[in-house]
Design an enzyme around this catalytic site. Structure first.
Site, short mmCIF file in Angstrom:
data_model
loop_
_atom_site.label_atom_id
_atom_site.label_comp_id
_atom_site.label_asym_id
_atom_site.label_seq_id
_atom_site.Cartn_x
_atom_site.Cartn_y
_atom_site.Cartn_z
N HIS A 104 1.14 -1.11 0.13
CA HIS A 104 0.26 0.14 -0.13
C HIS A 104 0.76 1.30 0.09
O HIS A 104 1.92 1.24 0.70
CB HIS A 104 -1.00 -0.02 1.19
CG HIS A 104 -2.13 0.94 1.07
ND1 HIS A 104 -2.22 2.43 1.30
CD2 HIS A 104 -3.36 0.45 0.78
CE1 HIS A 104 -3.26 2.73 1.03
NE2 HIS A 104 -3.92 1.67 0.59
N ASP A 152 -8.26 -4.94 -0.04
CA ASP A 152 -8.64 -5.58 -1.32
C ASP A 152 -8.22 -7.35 -1.09
O ASP A 152 -8.79 -8.05 -2.20
CB ASP A 152 -8.05 -5.00 -2.64
CG ASP A 152 -8.78 -3.78 -2.80
OD1 ASP A 152 -9.98 -3.45 -2.50
OD2 ASP A 152 -8.17 -3.02 -3.71
N1 CMC Z 1 4.16 -7.45 -5.19
C1 CMC Z 1 5.33 -7.20 -5.40
N2 CMC Z 1 6.15 -6.37 -5.22
C2 CMC Z 1 5.66 -5.43 -4.92
C3 CMC Z 1 4.46 -5.02 -4.43
C4 CMC Z 1 3.62 -6.40 -4.82
N3 CMC Z 1 2.12 -6.27 -4.48
N4 CMC Z 1 3.90 -3.82 -4.13
C5 CMC Z 1 5.17 -3.16 -4.22
N5 CMC Z 1 6.28 -4.03 -4.42
C6 CMC Z 1 7.66 -3.91 -4.56
C7 CMC Z 1 8.04 -2.76 -5.61
O1 CMC Z 1 8.46 -3.53 -6.65
C8 CMC Z 1 9.04 -1.85 -5.08
O2 CMC Z 1 10.24 -2.64 -4.84
P1 CMC Z 1 11.85 -2.32 -5.20
O3 CMC Z 1 11.85 -1.16 -3.98
O4 CMC Z 1 12.45 -3.29 -5.24
O5 CMC Z 1 11.74 -1.48 -6.47
C9 CMC Z 1 8.56 -1.85 -3.47
O6 CMC Z 1 7.87 -2.78 -3.29
C10 CMC Z 1 7.75 -0.48 -3.24
O7 CMC Z 1 6.98 -0.57 -4.26
P2 CMC Z 1 6.41 0.71 -5.21
O8 CMC Z 1 5.58 0.48 -6.32
O9 CMC Z 1 7.22 1.89 -4.87
O10 CMC Z 1 5.08 1.03 -3.94
P3 CMC Z 1 3.82 2.06 -4.14
O11 CMC Z 1 3.71 2.86 -2.61
O12 CMC Z 1 4.30 3.20 -5.23
O13 CMC Z 1 2.88 1.34 -4.79
C11 CMC Z 1 0.96 -0.25 -4.52
C12 CMC Z 1 1.61 0.98 -3.78
C13 CMC Z 1 -0.64 -0.61 -3.77
C14 CMC Z 1 0.64 0.46 -6.03
C15 CMC Z 1 1.61 -1.48 -4.57
O14 CMC Z 1 2.05 -2.07 -3.78
C16 CMC Z 1 1.08 -2.47 -5.45
O15 CMC Z 1 1.21 -2.45 -6.93
N6 CMC Z 1 0.30 -3.41 -4.88
C17 CMC Z 1 -0.48 -4.56 -5.70
C18 CMC Z 1 -1.93 -3.76 -6.07
C19 CMC Z 1 -2.99 -3.63 -4.84
O16 CMC Z 1 -3.20 -4.77 -4.29
N7 CMC Z 1 -3.47 -2.53 -4.90
C20 CMC Z 1 -4.60 -2.19 -3.78
C21 CMC Z 1 -4.31 -1.07 -2.91
S1 CMC Z 1 -5.31 -1.04 -1.60
C22 CMC Z 1 -6.72 -0.35 -2.29
C23 CMC Z 1 -6.63 1.02 -2.50
O17 CMC Z 1 -6.73 1.79 -1.44
O18 CMC Z 1 -6.39 1.53 -3.56
#
Ligand code: CMC
Length: 428
Positions: free
Chosen positions: A307, A364
């Site tokens: 998240h 989710d």
């Molecule tokens: N699976 C694998 N790796 C992940 C995931 C995941 N679900 N989420 C983040 N990472 C890794 C990412 O690759 C990165 O790794 P590194 O530092 O080595 O490059 C690190 O964790 C940080 O990720 P980020 O993309 O910089 O984090 P963010 O804050 O930009 O993204 C997120 C948050 C929710 C978009 C992401 O965690 C994600 O894509 N999760 C899966 C989709 C999901 O479940 N979304 C629903 C969110 S809850 C409902 C809502 O409120 O929207």
């Protein structure tokens, strides 16, 4: 003296005001930074940018705290209901009994959608994703209620637009489902409560009355409360950004619905179930999927994990996990996908990659499992998220409009070519 931050740039010192929130959150006010220094701030994805001062929702991602208007989400989920929470978010205080009765009555008076709008539904193909249908029909409300085009037309008229939207949205959503399965639409029944009415419009058939199960009603009500607001997330920021141009409420919310649709935001609930189904179909082994999630060259992500703001636990996931167990136990559902979900959670929570990056199950991860137990099809999961998020979007639009916030307009750092002369096509 008021707190200030000192910034030293090219040997020169600047003092910028510090803003402190109710819960002692701190921000450096950089409004005048460009005028003072010629610099802007760069923060792609707005990871560290406060876009507004808001009194609606407080969220502390490190401690896993979520409060609407100061009330802890745990108390609201346990003791309130969705319509009361909607009132709280939109009007700022818990309603008295009389206010709540009036609010509920007003909503019941506006649940029908204009008969001409039914024709939209027959124009969409039955395979249309319901999020596309719901956002289009929501935007189309502005064409049927043109007085809504002026967002500064006085409180009473704005309240009528808000009531209409809250009232019609479950009808719009349920009809999108009926259209997708080629069934006749079911009209709202105003003797039913908000959630009962939605379930009835989803599942009742002209040939067969739908028996409304209170276990399902309670669980869905709780889910809607948990989704009702989440401060400046992607879809809410979209609503505020669209609304900042003084776009009307219906079209601003339609913009929010499309932002919610994406798999990294609200669309994740559908993706979670699709991922779990795929894992099941391929034999249930988790190693491959965990390895894919960790592989930097593979775009796959473990849906329902991680998240943007919760880096400890998602308080909504805690509540929903319990609701999920309750629903499945009470309905006597044994879902093999749930077993896979539990195993996946355990494996990921003990894996160094997920621990290091603070990736925990989010709301989710569990909501899809409950929706499925309720008989709601996968395509409708994100629509359910939108039904829940609606009061939050409305509250945020209303706050932004009342505060007369300026049009949202970020800047950029240009990294394209320097100026060059146009070359005629024959000479390229
Ligand atoms: N699976 C694998 N790796 C992940 C995931 C995941 N679900 N989420 C983040 N990472 C890794 C990412 O690759 C990165 O790794 P590194 O530092 O080595 O490059 C690190 O964790 C940080 O990720 P980020 O993309 O910089 O984090 P963010 O804050 O930009 O993204 C997120 C948050 C929710 C978009 C992401 O965690 C994600 O894509 N999760 C899966 C989709 C999901 O479940 N979304 C629903 C969110 S809850 C409902 C809502 O409120 O929207």
């Amino acid at each position: 003296m008021a707190e200030q931050a000192e910034l030293i740039l090219e040997g020169k010192s600047y003092h910028l005001p510090v803003v402190t929130g109710t819960e002692n959150e701190k921000a450096i006010d950089i409004k005048n930074l460009r005028d003072l220094t010629g610099y802007i701030t760069l923060d792609s994805g707005y990871k560290n940018t406060g876009a507004t001062l808001s009194s609606i929702t407080f969220l502390d991602g490190e401690q896993g705290i979520l409060r609407y208007r100061g009330y802890p989400i745990e108390q609201l989920a346990e003791r309130s209901d969705f319509v009361e929470v909607a009132y709280l978010l939109i009007y700022g205080e818990l309603p008295t009994k009389q206010q709540l009765d009036q609010f509920s009555e007003n909503i019941k008076m506006h649940t029908l959608i204009h008969e001409d709008m039914r024709r939209f539904y027959s124009a969409f193909p039955t395979f249309a994703h319901p999020m596309g249908v719901v956002s289009s029909v929501t935007c189309a409300l502005s064409t049927f209620y043109p007085e809504s085009l002026n967002p500064h037309r006085g409180e009473e008229k704005i309240n009528l637009t808000i009531t209409r939207l809250l009232a019609k949205f479950p009808t719009i959503a349920a009809w999108a489902y009926k259209n997708s399965v080629g069934h006749p639409v079911v009209y709202p029944k105003n003797k039913l409560g908000y959630v009962e009415n939605f379930l009835n419009m989803m599942f009742s058939m002209p040939s067969d009355d739908y028996e409304i199960d209170p276990v399902i009603v309670n669980a869905l009500d709780k889910l809607l409360i948990l989704h009702a607001d989440h401060e400046q997330n992607c879809s809410t920021s979209t609503v505020r950004l669209a609304g900042s141009s003084q776009a009307n409420l219906y079209s601003s919310i339609a913009a929010g619905i499309t932002a919610l649709w994406g798999p990294l935001h609200g669309g994740a609930n559908q993706e979670v179930i699709e991922m779990l189904d795929r894992i099941k179909e391929e034999g249930g082994s988790l190693d491959k999927w965990i390895a894919k999630a960790k592989d930097k060259n593979d775009p796959f992500r473990l849906m329902g994990f991680g998240h943007r703001v919760y880096k400890n636990f998602d308080p909504r996931a805690k509540i929903i996990k319990k609701a999920c167990d309750d629903v499945l136990n009470r309905l006597g559902i044994k879902d093999p996908v749930l077993e896979i979900a539990k195993k996946l959670e355990e494996v990921a929570l003990n894996d160094e990659y997920f621990i290091e990056r603070k990736l925990y199950p989010n709301v989710d991860f569990y909501s899809g499992i409950i929706y499925r137990a309720m008989g709601i099809p996968k395509d409708m999961f994100t629509v359910l998220f939108a039904v829940g998020r609606l009061p939050g979007w409305i509250a945020q639009w209303k706050e932004m409009t009342a505060n007369k916030e300026p049009i949202g307009r970020p800047r950029q750092i240009y990294i394209g070519p320097k100026v060059r002369d146009y070359v005629n096509i024959a000479d390229r």
